[in-house]
Design a protein around this motif. Sequence first.
Motif, PDB file in Angstrom:
ATOM      1  N   LEU A 126     -30.624  71.423   3.291  1.00 38.16           N
ATOM      2  CA  LEU A 126     -30.715  71.002   4.690  1.00 38.16           C
ATOM      3  C   LEU A 126     -31.811  69.959   4.898  1.00 38.16           C
ATOM      4  O   LEU A 126     -31.664  69.037   5.707  1.00 38.16           O
ATOM      5  CB  LEU A 126     -30.930  72.208   5.602  1.00 38.16           C
ATOM      6  CG  LEU A 126     -29.738  73.168   5.707  1.00 38.16           C
ATOM      7  CD1 LEU A 126     -30.093  74.375   6.569  1.00 38.16           C
ATOM      8  CD2 LEU A 126     -28.519  72.452   6.246  1.00 38.16           C
ATOM      9  N   THR A 127     -32.916  70.076   4.148  1.00 39.74           N
ATOM     10  CA  THR A 127     -33.982  69.079   4.232  1.00 39.74           C
ATOM     11  C   THR A 127     -33.489  67.729   3.727  1.00 39.74           C
ATOM     12  O   THR A 127     -33.704  66.695   4.353  1.00 39.74           O
ATOM     13  CB  THR A 127     -35.222  69.537   3.437  1.00 39.74           C
ATOM     14  OG1 THR A 127     -35.678  70.779   3.993  1.00 39.74           O
ATOM     15  CG2 THR A 127     -36.337  68.507   3.506  1.00 39.74           C
ATOM     16  N   PRO A 185     -27.309  51.301   7.447  1.00 34.38           N
ATOM     17  CA  PRO A 185     -25.910  51.227   7.894  1.00 34.38           C
ATOM     18  C   PRO A 185     -24.997  50.839   6.756  1.00 34.38           C
ATOM     19  O   PRO A 185     -25.310  49.939   5.982  1.00 34.38           O
ATOM     20  CB  PRO A 185     -25.941  50.138   8.976  1.00 34.38           C
ATOM     21  CG  PRO A 185     -27.378  50.020   9.395  1.00 34.38           C
ATOM     22  CD  PRO A 185     -28.187  50.419   8.203  1.00 34.38           C
ATOM     23  N   GLY A 186     -23.895  51.513   6.631  1.00 27.92           N
ATOM     24  CA  GLY A 186     -22.916  51.207   5.586  1.00 27.92           C
ATOM     25  C   GLY A 186     -23.288  51.716   4.203  1.00 27.92           C
ATOM     26  O   GLY A 186     -22.613  51.433   3.242  1.00 27.92           O
ATOM     27  N   ALA A 187     -24.410  52.436   4.095  1.00 25.03           N
ATOM     28  CA  ALA A 187     -24.828  52.939   2.786  1.00 25.03           C
ATOM     29  C   ALA A 187     -23.854  54.007   2.312  1.00 25.03           C
ATOM     30  O   ALA A 187     -23.339  54.794   3.091  1.00 25.03           O
ATOM     31  CB  ALA A 187     -26.240  53.518   2.867  1.00 25.03           C
ATOM     32  N   SER A 188     -23.608  54.024   1.027  1.00 22.92           N
ATOM     33  CA  SER A 188     -22.691  54.992   0.445  1.00 22.92           C
ATOM     34  C   SER A 188     -23.326  56.366   0.401  1.00 22.92           C
ATOM     35  O   SER A 188     -24.527  56.497   0.144  1.00 22.92           O
ATOM     36  CB  SER A 188     -22.301  54.546  -0.968  1.00 22.92           C
ATOM     37  OG  SER A 188     -21.551  55.547  -1.593  1.00 22.92           O
ATOM     38  N   HIS A 214     -31.641  62.302   4.664  1.00 26.82           N
ATOM     39  CA  HIS A 214     -30.587  61.330   4.330  1.00 26.82           C
ATOM     40  C   HIS A 214     -29.836  60.877   5.576  1.00 26.82           C
ATOM     41  O   HIS A 214     -29.430  59.727   5.677  1.00 26.82           O
ATOM     42  CB  HIS A 214     -29.610  61.939   3.321  1.00 26.82           C
ATOM     43  CG  HIS A 214     -28.566  60.978   2.845  1.00 26.82           C
ATOM     44  ND1 HIS A 214     -28.861  59.889   2.073  1.00 26.82           N
ATOM     45  CD2 HIS A 214     -27.230  60.930   3.062  1.00 26.82           C
ATOM     46  CE1 HIS A 214     -27.758  59.213   1.813  1.00 26.82           C
ATOM     47  NE2 HIS A 214     -26.743  59.824   2.416  1.00 26.82           N
ATOM     48  N   GLY A 215     -29.635  61.768   6.522  1.00 29.60           N
ATOM     49  CA  GLY A 215     -28.879  61.437   7.722  1.00 29.60           C
ATOM     50  C   GLY A 215     -29.740  60.895   8.845  1.00 29.60           C
ATOM     51  O   GLY A 215     -29.228  60.549   9.894  1.00 29.60           O
ATOM     52  N   GLY A 216     -31.055  60.791   8.639  1.00 29.62           N
ATOM     53  CA  GLY A 216     -31.968  60.346   9.688  1.00 29.62           C
ATOM     54  C   GLY A 216     -32.014  58.842   9.832  1.00 29.62           C
ATOM     55  O   GLY A 216     -31.161  58.107   9.345  1.00 29.62           O
TER      56      GLY A 216
END
Length: 153
Positions: A133-134, A146-149, A139-141
């Motif tokens: 979760l960390t 933008p557009g990163a895999s 990673h989602g912050g």
Amino acid sequence: MPNAQWLNYLFMSEKTEFAQWLRDAMTQAGYATRPSVLEREFNTRYWGKPVTLQAVSRWLNGQALPAQDKLQTLAEWLKVEPQVLRFGPQVALSVQAHRQRWEEKLTYQERETVDAYLQLPAPQRKVVREVILTFAKVHGGEGKKPGASTNDN
């Protein structure tokens, strides 16, 4: 008190919907939707205190919901999933769609990882969960380009 009235309406709707699903399940199983039939068939299968004709009549008329143990007995007798009997067939479709998404998205390696995770003792699963979760939060912050895999194999 509008909130109490709204909750009462929602709960009455649940009772009414349950009554319809119970009647549908009885019909599909080949039984007449009469309280006397429900009382007889239920009480021959239930190991607790027998239910009364009045109680099953209230189930069929949308005035009451059975307790969980009684719902389980009804579901086994009528050969439907308890959650379908209680919440309707759409809940089964929702669960099935979720399962399908889960199965389609996981690779073999990811399934192997999930299986290994499930074999860990609870304290270790908690640590692994917190780590994942960390990572997901970081990673989602805002630091994500933008557009990163998302597939970094």
